[in-house]
Design an enzyme around this catalytic site. Structure first.
Site, mmCIF file in Angstrom:
data_model
loop_
_atom_site.group_PDB
_atom_site.id
_atom_site.type_symbol
_atom_site.label_atom_id
_atom_site.label_comp_id
_atom_site.label_asym_id
_atom_site.label_seq_id
_atom_site.Cartn_x
_atom_site.Cartn_y
_atom_site.Cartn_z
ATOM 1 N N ASP A 265 28.822 45.606 13.127
ATOM 2 C CA ASP A 265 30.002 45.935 13.904
ATOM 3 C C ASP A 265 30.107 47.462 13.938
ATOM 4 O OD1 ASP A 265 33.252 44.277 14.117
ATOM 5 O OD2 ASP A 265 32.340 45.835 15.325
HETATM 6 C C1 GLC Z 1 35.009 46.338 17.431
HETATM 7 C C2 GLC Z 1 35.190 44.886 17.071
HETATM 8 C C3 GLC Z 1 34.115 43.990 17.602
HETATM 9 C C4 GLC Z 1 33.544 44.542 18.898
HETATM 10 C C5 GLC Z 1 32.883 45.866 18.586
HETATM 11 C C6 GLC Z 1 32.347 46.531 19.870
HETATM 12 O O1 GLC Z 1 35.410 47.160 16.375
HETATM 13 O O2 GLC Z 1 35.373 44.572 15.699
HETATM 14 O O3 GLC Z 1 34.704 42.702 17.796
HETATM 15 O O4 GLC Z 1 32.597 43.644 19.445
HETATM 16 O O5 GLC Z 1 33.760 46.777 17.913
HETATM 17 O O6 GLC Z 1 33.398 46.860 20.710
#
Ligand code: GLC
Length: 722
Positions: A265
């Site tokens: 993430d």
């Molecule tokens: C965010 C979220 C995740 C998302 C990623 C890209 O922090 O936790 O769900 O897909 O970043 O945007």
């Protein structure tokens, strides 16, 4: 398409930096900024400008044109001519936004989820997206957590069904189709178990509970063919997911044999230092890579240290090549080596997005996701109503698309006022905001006008809720009532005109105990998306008949959280009535144990009568089945849909079992006065659970089958598993 051999040959001639570049993902603005002095996001991130030409992936770009511009620039500079892959969070729509997933789950309509997701896939693919960071199938029991809006609630069965439906719809039969996207299941694992419902907070959950409730939906999505998976930010039983060997190696790799791409993430690898399980980024990168995280999103651990780690012998070139092969295989499956734009163009984007048929589908979805929580008969309203007062912060509000609305825009949303004026052109519609939806609003100066409008109206529709940025990522609430002055407004307006109904906009179950008795009806729209106002109008006036059922309990008080329907009995079950405290029993002083609205609850304008429930045997063998039939009649003049729900209770087992567990459901359409017999098949495998030794077993003994909805069953039948 390249053959495996060609991909292998491509890798064999790549330099170490080029290979590592394939494992790195940066926001689009990191690339667009490099045209000037390396300032802004690239510098803040620590991304070395000389490394950028080999970076293989990006996210959060703006539309087809920007994707094409970055892709062209990259390919011009990449001697290997390996196209980048572009990803985005297409959670519940790309430009045409349909209801939040907590609403889509409430539809109990897998086909609707597939239909809406396929629409989103077509729009997103046209807009340059090649992989969506969906489905989010985190299991959630605590409405204080803002990201419950992205889930389908507290039943793993529903989360898994709706997650797999999204995978099928995004990926279609051919990933290289210009209408298909790759998918990324998230957030692995148990992000929804954040302590106190506070986003990113620590998660401590037993292996048994993980396997019983938190893991099944991720597995259902991988079984449906998900191309990627994203470990979660949170620590799980002491170790953050992306560095959690039990989760990433024992479960994901060894037990589930996942052979797709794992992506961290956003900055999660960098956050291993902030979690305090290492004091440096090199070690963090080593932990994540060792746990099989192939791609690093928005931190520079791999860019900065992976080469060194390999040269030091911490990892082998074969391990690096395996990670690179997975990424190149995904790009190949998406057809990017043949068409690096995956069929996207700004012309196609403009033609596909927000088309009339997409808007029509978004409206249908908003109608089918809405949940009628209460109705004293005030709904549906008469279309001949002359004077309608819309009172509250959502009376004419465009910000009803929800938190994770991708490229959706508030300006595209139909407001409640717009929807009602379009449906009832002859009505006199008065709009009074009365107060804001902000938690710290103290300004009651709008109340007098609101009460006056209520007094002058034939019907009052109170349009209240929480702002769409009070749920979603990072937006947890310690108080989950109607924010600010709205409860006071509802009470004053309802006292001024008893012919009222409440329209609710929310990203989570709210505590409505203080207002519930004051209003004639409560229609929960969730955040309904682009066509929210037109759907609300059609539901309020009976053009559409509510059929949604909540998949997450609505607490009586925030102090009950986490509250969920599938709970065990305890050794001190409360025996007294809800409102009566019982000493030495598991209950509260001043508040009952039951939610205000239980899982599976949702009313209709039709009147569904459960007339009979039969099972064809009171004994079930391991290789046999029981056929259960439920007879339901629509005792009304109005066609409608009913979600017939079958629950079970394993009365005695070697581990405590929930007093009720949904094991099957069917959403059936009924003509006026139609009777239907709904049939379910009950098999031994539906009775299995994780025992104290974490073995997935069923155990002989007595079981009850129940029909109705949580805490409210019309019929119960007992059988024995032998
Ligand atoms: C965010 C979220 C995740 C998302 C990623 C890209 O922090 O936790 O769900 O897909 O970043 O945007």
């Amino acid at each position: 398409m390249k053959t495996q051999k060609e991909l292998r040959a491509l890798i064999d001639q790549m330099t170490m930096e080029e290979k590592i570049g394939q494992l790195v993902q940066y926001n689009a603005n990191v690339f667009t900024d490099t045209s000037q002095e390396a300032t802004g996001p690239a510098a803040e991130l620590g991304a070395k400008p000389e490394f950028l030409p080999v970076v293989g992936s990006s996210l959060n770009f703006q539309g087809a044109d920007e994707m094409i511009r970055i892709q062209d620039e990259h390919l011009a500079g990449d001697r290997n001519k390996i196209p980048m892959i572009f990803m985005m969070d297409v959670i519940h729509g790309f430009r045409t936004i349909f209801p939040i997933p907590l609403g889509m789950g409430a539809s109990f309509d897998e086909k609707l989820v597939e239909e809406c997701t396929r629409m989103a896939s077509k729009e997103a693919a046209a807009g340059g997206v090649q992989v969506s960071f969906t489905p989010m199938v985190d299991y959630a029991r605590d409405a204080r957590w803002g990201r419950v809006m992205e889930t389908c609630g507290e039943e793993p069965l529903i989360n898994g069904i709706m997650g797999a439906a999204q995978i099928r719809a995004f990926q279609g039969d051919d990933l290289s189709s210009p209408d298909s996207l790759g998918t990324c299941v998230k957030h692995f694992a148990a992000y929804g178990g954040a302590e106190a419902g506070r986003d990113y907070n620590t998660v401590e959950i037993s292996e048994r509970l993980l396997r019983e409730y938190y893991l099944p939906a991720y597995k259902a999505c991988l079984d449906a063919g998900a191309t990627m998976i994203m470990p979660s930010f949170n620590s799980l039983n002491g170790v953050p997911s992306v560095a959690n060997k039990w989760l990433m190696k024992k479960v994901l790799r060894d037990e589930w044999g996942f052979d797709g791409v794992v992506i961290s993430d956003y900055y999660a690898i960098g956050e291993l230092v902030l979690h305090g399980i290492t004091d440096n980024l090199k070690d963090a990168a080593a932990m994540a890579f060792d746990c099989g995280c192939h791609m690093e999103m928005m931190s520079v651990g791999y860019q900065s240290h992976l080469k060194e780690l390999i040269e030091e012998g911490k990892f082998t070139v074969e391990q690096l090549d395996d990670a690179v092969m997975r990424v190149l295989k995904l790009k190949n499956d998406l057809g990017l080596f043949d068409d690096p734009y995956h069929g996207a163009s700004s012309a196609k984007e403009a033609a596909v997005c927000l088309s009339p048929e997409h808007r029509a589908l978004a409206k249908k979805a908003a109608e089918k996701c809405a949940v009628l929580l209460k109705n004293n008969g005030v709904l549906p309203l008469d279309k001949e109503t002359k004077r309608i007062a819309l009172i509250g912060p959502f009376a004419d509000e465009k910000a009803i698309k929800g938190f994770w609305a991708c490229c959706g825009e508030d300006k595209d949303c139909v407001t409640v006022a717009e929807g009602i004026r379009a449906l009832c052109p002859d009505a006199e519609v008065t709009v009074v905001k009365g107060c804001s939806a902000l938690w710290d609003d103290k300004d009651t100066s709008g109340f007098a006008e609101a009460v006056k409008a209520a007094e002058a109206a034939d019907t009052v529709i109170l349009c209240v809720g929480e702002p769409q940025n009070y749920s979603g990522e990072g937006n947890s609430r310690a108080d989950i009532g109607l924010p600010g002055l709205q409860t006071a407004l509802v009470k004053e307006v309802a006292a001024a005109n008893a012919n009222n109904a409440m329209l609710l906009f929310t990203g989570r179950p709210l505590v409505l105990t203080d207002v519930e008795k004051s209003v004639g009806a409560i229609l929960n729209m969730w955040f309904p998306g682009t066509e929210g106002g037109s759907a609300a109008a059609s539901l309020l006036f009976g053009e559409a008949n509510p059929s949604g059922k909540i998949t997450m309990s609505f607490p009586k008080a925030v102090g009950q959280c986490p509250i969920y329907y599938n709970h065990p009995s305890t050794g001190r079950a409360k025996q007294t009535p809800e409102e009566v405290h019982q000493i030495y029993a598991s209950n509260y002083i001043g508040c009952g144990n039951l939610p205000l609205y239980s899982f599976g609850h949702g009313l209709s304008y039709s009147n569904f009568v459960y007339e009979g429930f039969e099972i064809d045997s009171d004994t079930l063998t391991a290789d046999g089945k029981i056929t259960a039939t439920v007879t339901v009649t629509n005792d009304s003049d109005r066609a409608g849909e009913e979600v017939v729900q079958l629950y079970m209770h394993d009365l005695f087992a070697s581990a405590v079992r929930p007093i009720q567990q949904l094991i099957a459901f069917e959403k059936a359409a009924f003509a006026p006065h139609e009777t239907k017999t709904i049939t379910f098949e009950v098999r031994e495998d539906m009775l299995r659970f994780y025992n104290a030794e974490c073995e997935f077993v069923s155990e002989p003994g007595d079981f009850d089958l129940m029909v109705g909805y949580a805490d409210h069953f019309a019929f119960t039948k007992r059988f024995k598993l032998v």
